[in-house]
Scaffold this motif. Structure first.
Motif, PDB file in Angstrom:
ATOM      1  N   ARG A  86       0.826  -1.202   0.000  1.00  0.00           N
ATOM      2  CA  ARG A  86       0.000   0.000   0.000  1.00  0.00           C
ATOM      3  C   ARG A  86       0.861   1.252   0.000  1.00  0.00           C
ATOM      4  N   ARG A  89       2.460   1.654  -3.478  1.00  0.00           N
ATOM      5  CA  ARG A  89       1.506   2.150  -4.470  1.00  0.00           C
ATOM      6  C   ARG A  89       1.273   3.649  -4.313  1.00  0.00           C
ATOM      7  N   GLU A  90       1.224   4.114  -3.073  1.00  0.00           N
ATOM      8  CA  GLU A  90       1.008   5.547  -2.839  1.00  0.00           C
ATOM      9  C   GLU A  90       2.137   6.390  -3.413  1.00  0.00           C
ATOM     10  N   GLU A 102       2.072   4.950  -7.980  1.00  0.00           N
ATOM     11  CA  GLU A 102       0.879   4.837  -8.808  1.00  0.00           C
ATOM     12  C   GLU A 102       0.205   6.187  -8.994  1.00  0.00           C
ATOM     13  N   ASN A 127      -3.038   6.520  -9.449  1.00  0.00           N
ATOM     14  CA  ASN A 127      -4.218   6.370  -8.598  1.00  0.00           C
ATOM     15  C   ASN A 127      -4.017   5.130  -7.733  1.00  0.00           C
ATOM     16  N   PRO A 128      -3.498   5.291  -6.509  1.00  0.00           N
ATOM     17  CA  PRO A 128      -3.191   4.131  -5.662  1.00  0.00           C
ATOM     18  C   PRO A 128      -4.390   3.228  -5.391  1.00  0.00           C
ATOM     19  N   SER A 129      -5.595   3.784  -5.394  1.00  0.00           N
ATOM     20  CA  SER A 129      -6.777   2.961  -5.138  1.00  0.00           C
ATOM     21  C   SER A 129      -7.156   2.101  -6.338  1.00  0.00           C
ATOM     22  N   ARG A 130      -6.621   2.439  -7.510  1.00  0.00           N
ATOM     23  CA  ARG A 130      -6.826   1.631  -8.714  1.00  0.00           C
ATOM     24  C   ARG A 130      -5.476   1.427  -9.395  1.00  0.00           C
TER      25      ARG A 130
END
Length: 241
Positions: free
Chosen positions: A206, A209-210, A213, A215-218
């Motif tokens: 997590r 990804r932050e 990415e 969009n870390p949630s996707r």
């Protein structure tokens, strides 16, 4: 440049502090000691350690707050010591950016094994002390991964990754499309076989990804393979030659 690696040990238990110090010095490290949280934070700012070994339960300022403050200033490796066995406490430290944790009571030999595993990955100049430093730079879409300098750039902007975040990203980036189980990634994160729960991998992924990415949630790069683990799936790939 100093010749000896420096460890900041922040621990309020005098017996534990003394045993850890003796083992660290026996292995050739310079050790800076602090018995409470506020002094530990001041010593961090003053001594520029190569590694911080940090107790969670401290007078004045607890280990979680110190770890969070360290991450605002630096990517220096942090190992947390805790008497708490609850999963929520371990995950809290990892969420705040700790690279490893060790639950009390622990063997000083295991502590030193973990210390060496962490520091082996990064030398005094922040360069990996492995064969990776001779590998070519990897390019994926707008991402650049330079193993020699342990540097990641997204759209020409540096991404500040911790030691373990970089290790996991590099492992997966060298094998795009391959699915890694949480157990496989856990062994890389800690460097040794350990019964630690795989929620640590979930937390690290997590955080990673932050940082990389759009969009870390996707996530598009670090994809979840449900029931198994994760894979690195770039749109395009090329290697500098």
């Amino acid at each position: 440049m100093r010749e000896t690696r420096r460890i900041l040990l922040v621990e309020d238990d005098e017996n534990i502090r003394d045993v850890c110090r003796r083992y660290m010095e026996r292995d050739g490290f310079e050790v800076v000691l602090a018995a409470d949280g506020q002094v530990g934070w001041e010593e961090f700012l003053r001594s520029s350690p190569d590694l911080v070994v940090l107790d969670v339960m401290l007078p004045g300022k607890d280990g979680y707050q110190i770890c969070q403050d360290i991450r605002h200033e630096s990517d220096v490796p942090v190992m947390m010591l805790t008497a708490r066995g609850d999963e929520r406490d371990r995950v809290m430290g990892l969420t705040l950016g700790a690279d490893d944790y060790l639950t009390k009571p622990f063997s000083p030999r295991e502590l030193m094994l973990r210390v060496h595993n962490i520091l082996r990955r990064v030398n005094r100049d922040g360069v990996a002390e492995t064969s990776e430093q001779h590998d070519d730079t990897l390019h994926f879409d707008d991402m650049m991964i330079d193993p020699a300098r342990r540097r990641v750039e997204i759209s020409n902007q540096a991404a500040d990754l911790t030691v373990k975040e970089f290790d996991v990203l590099l492992l997966m980036a060298k094998r795009p499309g391959q699915v890694f189980s949480k157990g496989q990634l856990l062994n890389l994160v800690w460097g040794i076989d350990t019964p630690a729960d795989t929620s640590a991998v979930t937390v690290l992924m997590r955080r990673l990804r932050e940082k990389i990415e759009t969009n870390p949630s996707r996530p598009e790069l670090l994809q979840t393979v449900w029931g198994i683990g994760y894979r690195f799936e770039p749109k395009t790939r090329k290697r500098r030659v």
